[in-house]
Write an enzyme that holds these catalytic residues in place. Structure first.
Site, mmCIF file in Angstrom:
data_model
loop_
_atom_site.group_PDB
_atom_site.id
_atom_site.type_symbol
_atom_site.label_atom_id
_atom_site.label_comp_id
_atom_site.label_asym_id
_atom_site.label_seq_id
_atom_site.Cartn_x
_atom_site.Cartn_y
_atom_site.Cartn_z
ATOM 1 N N ASP A 190 0.897 -1.218 -0.026
ATOM 2 C CA ASP A 190 0.145 -0.111 -0.018
ATOM 3 C C ASP A 190 0.898 1.419 0.127
ATOM 4 O OD1 ASP A 190 -2.384 1.313 0.093
ATOM 5 O OD2 ASP A 190 -3.212 0.062 1.746
ATOM 6 N N ASP B 269 -10.790 2.436 -3.440
ATOM 7 C CA ASP B 269 -10.945 1.273 -2.824
ATOM 8 C C ASP B 269 -12.547 0.940 -3.088
ATOM 9 O OD1 ASP B 269 -8.608 1.245 -1.728
ATOM 10 O OD2 ASP B 269 -9.032 1.636 0.319
#
Length: 423
Positions: free
Chosen positions: A165, A226
């Site tokens: 990430d 997301d």
């Protein structure tokens, strides 16, 4: 299994001669020659760490062992879902005295190597999450300042897949930081598939991603937002990919994949029709098929969609072509297509509007690009039923239910005779 009437929609596959030019110089570590398929904790289980209050859903080895076994017992591994990946919140809040990463020892009492060994014993592959920054998105130790050490740790644990990430980091450093981690992983000599969030943060910050460099560094990469457990989220992500397909598709193919995020089928937010739509669209886009669902409670109809052999075959087609949105029709209906090996093409027609009445759609074969052969046989993709024989001058009609359903079908040439010579 028979689909509910309300879930009947329209995805199709067509055999025709097509050209597809998507090759770029890209990462070739021999991994992920087809879009990865697996299961990930994040969307369904998030960062639940209170195992006293939530013993069955907290992020820990009990959850991973349970879901891993269900991937095998439920037929998911046999269908191709081979990775089980722990997302954020597995870590201890501090590193070990020697600076190495360590899991939360209460939630992972056996340690990560033992958990990875168990996963491997089932025939699955083991994946894990980290973050390029000083901390993960949930506040656990990131890899910044420890790239080589952490890469060696992952290799020693026999991690097969790393999701990296980009929280708590300077986005301007990503163009050097993500390649540095790729080099650290490769230097271990252990094959680790590399999933990057590199371009997603840049896209949101209106920084133009260097997709050439990204495709030479990562096996897959998140591009955009997301996903959430809702049709609005699924649809908006699909639209973003359709709107940006011209600049994304040249970098998409075997070993290097654009990633629209997880499959959320089987949770709480999608109807059967919308679930069919996500599976059909993600298959057309040749997207990673990474589930995030509680396999203990998934419904039979959701499981059947996820395990549909025809849709998986379209997704896993060896060409690795990224499907494209080719038509926008009246009623906001849109048509996506994807070239496949052996001179075939798959299509999805999507009807997103939330109206109460199904819509009938009529499309000429010419608009679908089906003009090379005289005749085509059409088949429904979800169940393989024969839909009829059509001449290249004909029009094809189908009915699509509203609120995000699809019509999925595939077409084969009815005879080998071509209308035109290939020059």
């Amino acid at each position: 299994m028979k689909w509910p009437e309300s879930a009947v929609g329209c995805l199709f596959l067509v055999v025709c001669l097509c050209s597809y030019n998507h090759q770029v110089n890209a990462l070739d570590n021999g991994l992920l020659r087809q879009p990865p398929m697996g299961w990930l904790t994040w969307q369904r289980f998030r960062c639940v760490t209170d195992c006293k209050t939530y013993p069955d859903t907290c992020i820990g080895e009990k959850l991973i062992r349970t879901q891993a076994q269900l991937l095998v017992d439920g037929g998911y591994l046999a269908a191709g879902y081979q990775y089980i990946i722990i997302d954020d919140c597995w870590l201890n809040t501090t590193r070990a005295p020697d600076g190495s990463l360590q899991p939360d020892n209460q939630r992972f009492p056996s340690g990560i190597p033992a958990l990875a060994d168990y996963v491997h014993s089932l025939g699955l592959k083991f994946g894990i999450y980290e973050d390029y920054g000083t901390e993960t998105c949930a506040g656990y130790p990131g890899i910044l300042g420890h790239l080589e050490q952490d890469a060696k740790t992952f290799a020693s644990w026999k991690v097969d897949y790393l999701k990296l990430d980009g929280c708590n980091a300077d986005i301007k450093d990503f163009d050097t930081g993500y390649p540095a981690m790729e080099q650290a992983l490769n230097s271990t000599g252990f094959p680790i598939a590399y999933s990057c969030s590199w371009p997603a943060y840049q896209e949101f910050s209106k920084i133009k991603p260097n997709y050439t460099a990204i495709s030479q560094t990562c096996n897959l990469w998140r591009n955009w937002a997301d996903i959430d457990d809702s049709w609005d989220s699924v649809y908006s992500i699909a639209q973003w990919f359709g709107d940006n397909q011209d600049r994304l598709s040249p970098f998409h193919g075997p070993g290097h994949w654009n990633d629209p995020d997880m499959i959320v089928i089987g949770n709480f937010g999608l109807s059967p029709g919308q679930s069919r739509a996500q599976m059909a669209l993600w298959s057309i886009m040749a997207a990673p098929l990474i589930l995030s669902v509680d396999l203990r409670t998934i419904s039979d109809w959701a499981r059947a969609i996820i395990l549909n052999k025809n849709l998986i075959a379209i997704n896993q087609d060896p060409l690795g072509a990224m499907g494209r949105r080719i038509l926008k029709l009246d009623g906001n209906v849109e048509v996506w297509s994807k070239p496949l090996e052996n001179d075939r093409v798959a299509f999805v027609a999507l009807y997103p509007d939330p109206y109460g009445t199904p819509i009938q759609v009529t499309i000429s074969l010419a608009d679908l690009g089906l003009i090379r052969y005289q005749d085509y046989n059409f088949f429904e993709s979800f169940n393989g039923d024969f839909l009829g024989k059509y001449h290249y001058t004909d029009k094809y009609s189908c009915t699509i239910n509203p609120s995000g359903d699809v019509h999925a079908f595939y077409v084969e040439s009815a005879a080998p005779t071509k209308r035109f010579r290939r020059h």
